[in-house]
Structure formats: C-alpha cells, structure tokens
Design a protein around this motif. Structure first.
Motif, PDB file in Angstrom:
ATOM      1  N   GLN A   1       0.753  -1.099   0.090  1.00 42.16           N
ATOM      2  CA  GLN A   1       0.106   0.096   0.015  1.00 42.16           C
ATOM      3  C   GLN A   1       0.920   1.341   0.153  1.00 42.16           C
ATOM      4  O   GLN A   1       2.030   1.173   0.392  1.00 42.16           O
ATOM      5  N   PRO A   2       0.250   2.163  -0.595  1.00 43.75           N
ATOM      6  CA  PRO A   2       1.074   3.428  -0.422  1.00 43.75           C
ATOM      7  C   PRO A   2       1.421   3.828   1.053  1.00 43.75           C
ATOM      8  O   PRO A   2       0.655   3.560   1.976  1.00 43.75           O
ATOM      9  N   GLY A   3       2.898   4.079   1.286  1.00 48.24           N
ATOM     10  CA  GLY A   3       3.401   4.458   2.405  1.00 48.24           C
ATOM     11  C   GLY A   3       4.015   3.132   3.033  1.00 48.24           C
ATOM     12  O   GLY A   3       4.768   3.659   4.247  1.00 48.24           O
ATOM     13  N   GLY A   4       3.802   2.261   2.381  1.00 47.60           N
ATOM     14  CA  GLY A   4       4.530   1.135   2.946  1.00 47.60           C
ATOM     15  C   GLY A   4       5.794   0.813   2.560  1.00 47.60           C
ATOM     16  O   GLY A   4       6.565   1.754   1.965  1.00 47.60           O
TER      17      GLY A   4
ATOM     18  N   VAL B   1      23.287  -7.458  -2.377  1.00 45.48           N
ATOM     19  CA  VAL B   1      22.765  -5.935  -2.337  1.00 45.48           C
ATOM     20  C   VAL B   1      21.429  -6.001  -2.055  1.00 45.48           C
ATOM     21  O   VAL B   1      20.551  -6.867  -2.651  1.00 45.48           O
ATOM     22  N   TYR B   2      21.226  -4.967  -1.401  1.00 49.42           N
ATOM     23  CA  TYR B   2      19.778  -4.878  -0.838  1.00 49.42           C
ATOM     24  C   TYR B   2      19.234  -3.393  -1.016  1.00 49.42           C
ATOM     25  O   TYR B   2      20.127  -2.488  -1.512  1.00 49.42           O
ATOM     26  N   LEU B   3      17.775  -3.089  -1.458  1.00 52.27           N
ATOM     27  CA  LEU B   3      17.316  -2.077  -1.425  1.00 52.27           C
ATOM     28  C   LEU B   3      16.218  -1.661  -0.404  1.00 52.27           C
ATOM     29  O   LEU B   3      15.163  -2.716  -0.637  1.00 52.27           O
ATOM     30  N   ARG B   4      16.199  -0.986   0.500  1.00 52.15           N
ATOM     31  CA  ARG B   4      15.038  -0.647   1.259  1.00 52.15           C
ATOM     32  C   ARG B   4      14.365   0.276   0.944  1.00 52.15           C
ATOM     33  O   ARG B   4      14.905   1.558   0.705  1.00 52.15           O
ATOM     34  N   MET B   5      13.173   0.057   0.654  1.00 54.46           N
ATOM     35  CA  MET B   5      12.193   1.020   0.204  1.00 54.46           C
ATOM     36  C   MET B   5      11.155   1.516   1.240  1.00 54.46           C
ATOM     37  O   MET B   5      10.547   0.726   1.429  1.00 54.46           O
ATOM     38  N   ASN B   6      11.254   2.709   1.642  1.00 53.06           N
ATOM     39  CA  ASN B   6      10.120   3.132   2.694  1.00 53.06           C
ATOM     40  C   ASN B   6       9.324   4.393   1.977  1.00 53.06           C
ATOM     41  O   ASN B   6       9.602   4.927   0.873  1.00 53.06           O
ATOM     42  N   SER B   7       8.204   4.640   2.775  1.00 52.32           N
ATOM     43  CA  SER B   7       7.270   5.645   2.317  1.00 52.32           C
ATOM     44  C   SER B   7       6.955   5.270   0.637  1.00 52.32           C
ATOM     45  O   SER B   7       6.907   6.328  -0.130  1.00 52.32           O
ATOM     46  N   LEU B   8       6.633   4.276   0.227  1.00 49.62           N
ATOM     47  CA  LEU B   8       6.278   4.026  -1.023  1.00 49.62           C
ATOM     48  C   LEU B   8       5.061   4.573  -1.790  1.00 49.62           C
ATOM     49  O   LEU B   8       4.223   4.860  -0.895  1.00 49.62           O
ATOM     50  N   LYS B   9       5.357   5.245  -2.686  1.00 49.20           N
ATOM     51  CA  LYS B   9       4.351   6.061  -3.701  1.00 49.20           C
ATOM     52  C   LYS B   9       3.821   5.020  -4.756  1.00 49.20           C
ATOM     53  O   LYS B   9       4.797   4.306  -5.471  1.00 49.20           O
ATOM     54  N   PRO B  10       2.632   5.511  -5.575  1.00 43.78           N
ATOM     55  CA  PRO B  10       2.270   4.693  -6.490  1.00 43.78           C
ATOM     56  C   PRO B  10       3.096   4.956  -7.424  1.00 43.78           C
ATOM     57  O   PRO B  10       3.281   3.738  -8.679  1.00 43.78           O
TER      58      PRO B  10
ATOM     59  N   GLN C   1      16.912 -10.625 -13.643  1.00 42.82           N
ATOM     60  CA  GLN C   1      15.546 -10.794 -14.218  1.00 42.82           C
ATOM     61  C   GLN C   1      14.552  -9.864 -13.819  1.00 42.82           C
ATOM     62  O   GLN C   1      13.549  -9.855 -14.506  1.00 42.82           O
ATOM     63  N   GLY C   2      14.719  -9.469 -12.640  1.00 42.67           N
ATOM     64  CA  GLY C   2      13.713  -8.246 -12.470  1.00 42.67           C
ATOM     65  C   GLY C   2      12.767  -8.769 -11.288  1.00 42.67           C
ATOM     66  O   GLY C   2      12.659  -9.766 -11.349  1.00 42.67           O
ATOM     67  N   THR C   3      12.288  -7.909 -10.423  1.00 43.02           N
ATOM     68  CA  THR C   3      11.390  -8.223  -9.380  1.00 43.02           C
ATOM     69  C   THR C   3      10.109  -7.080  -9.567  1.00 43.02           C
ATOM     70  O   THR C   3      10.688  -5.834  -9.443  1.00 43.02           O
ATOM     71  N   GLN C   4       8.935  -7.530  -9.523  1.00 41.05           N
ATOM     72  CA  GLN C   4       7.922  -6.548  -9.655  1.00 41.05           C
ATOM     73  C   GLN C   4       7.468  -5.828  -8.285  1.00 41.05           C
ATOM     74  O   GLN C   4       7.200  -6.354  -7.378  1.00 41.05           O
ATOM     75  N   VAL C   5       7.484  -4.316  -8.336  1.00 45.14           N
ATOM     76  CA  VAL C   5       7.042  -3.823  -7.064  1.00 45.14           C
ATOM     77  C   VAL C   5       5.714  -3.058  -7.572  1.00 45.14           C
ATOM     78  O   VAL C   5       5.781  -2.190  -8.377  1.00 45.14           O
ATOM     79  N   THR C   6       4.753  -3.149  -6.950  1.00 44.52           N
ATOM     80  CA  THR C   6       3.388  -2.540  -6.992  1.00 44.52           C
ATOM     81  C   THR C   6       2.772  -1.822  -5.672  1.00 44.52           C
ATOM     82  O   THR C   6       2.595  -2.470  -4.867  1.00 44.52           O
ATOM     83  N   VAL C   7       2.677  -0.623  -6.224  1.00 47.48           N
ATOM     84  CA  VAL C   7       2.234   0.356  -4.766  1.00 47.48           C
ATOM     85  C   VAL C   7       0.985   0.687  -5.286  1.00 47.48           C
ATOM     86  O   VAL C   7       0.853   1.456  -6.111  1.00 47.48           O
ATOM     87  N   SER C   8      -0.025   0.172  -4.315  1.00 49.24           N
ATOM     88  CA  SER C   8      -1.292   0.291  -4.937  1.00 49.24           C
ATOM     89  C   SER C   8      -2.468   0.246  -3.514  1.00 49.24           C
ATOM     90  O   SER C   8      -2.052  -0.820  -2.963  1.00 49.24           O
ATOM     91  N   SER C   9      -3.324   0.955  -3.476  1.00 50.42           N
ATOM     92  CA  SER C   9      -4.209   0.824  -2.334  1.00 50.42           C
ATOM     93  C   SER C   9      -5.455  -0.146  -2.853  1.00 50.42           C
ATOM     94  O   SER C   9      -6.415  -0.701  -1.996  1.00 50.42           O
TER      95      SER C   9
END
Length: 126
Positions: free
Chosen positions: A13-16, A79-88, A118-126
């Motif tokens: 969700q947005p903000g996650g 390697v890592y990527l920490r993603m905070n306050s995610l937006k659509p 190969q990529g990994t899908q990130v979807t930010v949606s309510s």
C-alpha cells in the motif's frame, strides 16, 4: 556464469515499505560497485541507486532520495534496497545491475552495465 537474482518484490500500500535483495554469483562481487535500475511502461529504464564496492558510499536518484536506502553484504554477495514511504509512482520492475568494469560506479549511463537480473515487480497500490 555471471548471475544476478532479485527477490522481495510484491504488492504494498502507499506509505508502506519493502526490501529487495539481489544475490550475485560468478564474479568477484566485492570488486564491483552495484546499482538498482527500475522500468515502468511509461518512463522506460530509470537509474535508482548505486553503491561502491566497499559499501561505504551510496548515491540516489532525486525521485527516491531520503526514502530508499541501498546496502550490501560482501560476505553474502548480496545487495539490498530498502524502500520506505512508497508511492504509486514507484510501481515498476526493479533490476539490479553490474557494471562492466570493476571499482567504477555507474549511475544513469545504462550502456555501461553488462549484466542485469531478471527483475522483481513492485506494485504500490491501495
């Protein structure tokens, strides 16, 4: 064989928050800077972040600065990527990428990467 395998994407969700991982093999991981690059249908490929080979220095695109944090564990070749306050608008396929040359930090010059996961899908949606 040089290989990069991403994981950790999903629906949030947005903000996650999410943490992406990229496991590397087949090369001297600790000698290479690494990067994350994302792709959206509308914008194409966009550089997100890079980290030096020793992990002591990182750089970020303005669109994610202050929200995303890149790190690495050279003992685990990851390697890592920490993603905070995610937006659509963060919705994308996220790739980790290895530069062709050791020790060189590559950011937005995408032609200077020689290996992609190969990529990994990130979807930010309510």
């Amino acid at each position: 064989e040089v290989q990069l395998v991403e994981s950790g994407g999903g629906l949030v969700q947005p903000g996650g928050s999410l943490r992406l991982s990229c496991a590397a093999s087949g090369f001297s991981f600790s000698n290479y800077a690494m990067s994350w690059v994302r792709q959206t249908p509308g914008k194409g490929l966009e550089w997100v972040s890079s980290i030096k080979s020793g992990g002591g220095s990182t750089s970020y695109a303005d669109s994610v600065k202050g929200r995303f944090f890149m790190s690495r564990d050279n003992a685990k070749n990851t390697v890592y990527l920490r993603m905070n306050s995610l937006k659509p608008e963060d919705t994308a396929v996220y790739y980790c990428a290895k530069p062709a040359l050791p020790l060189v930090v590559v950011t937005s010059r995408l032609e200077e990467y020689d290996t992609w996961g190969q990529g990994t899908q990130v979807t930010v949606s309510s």
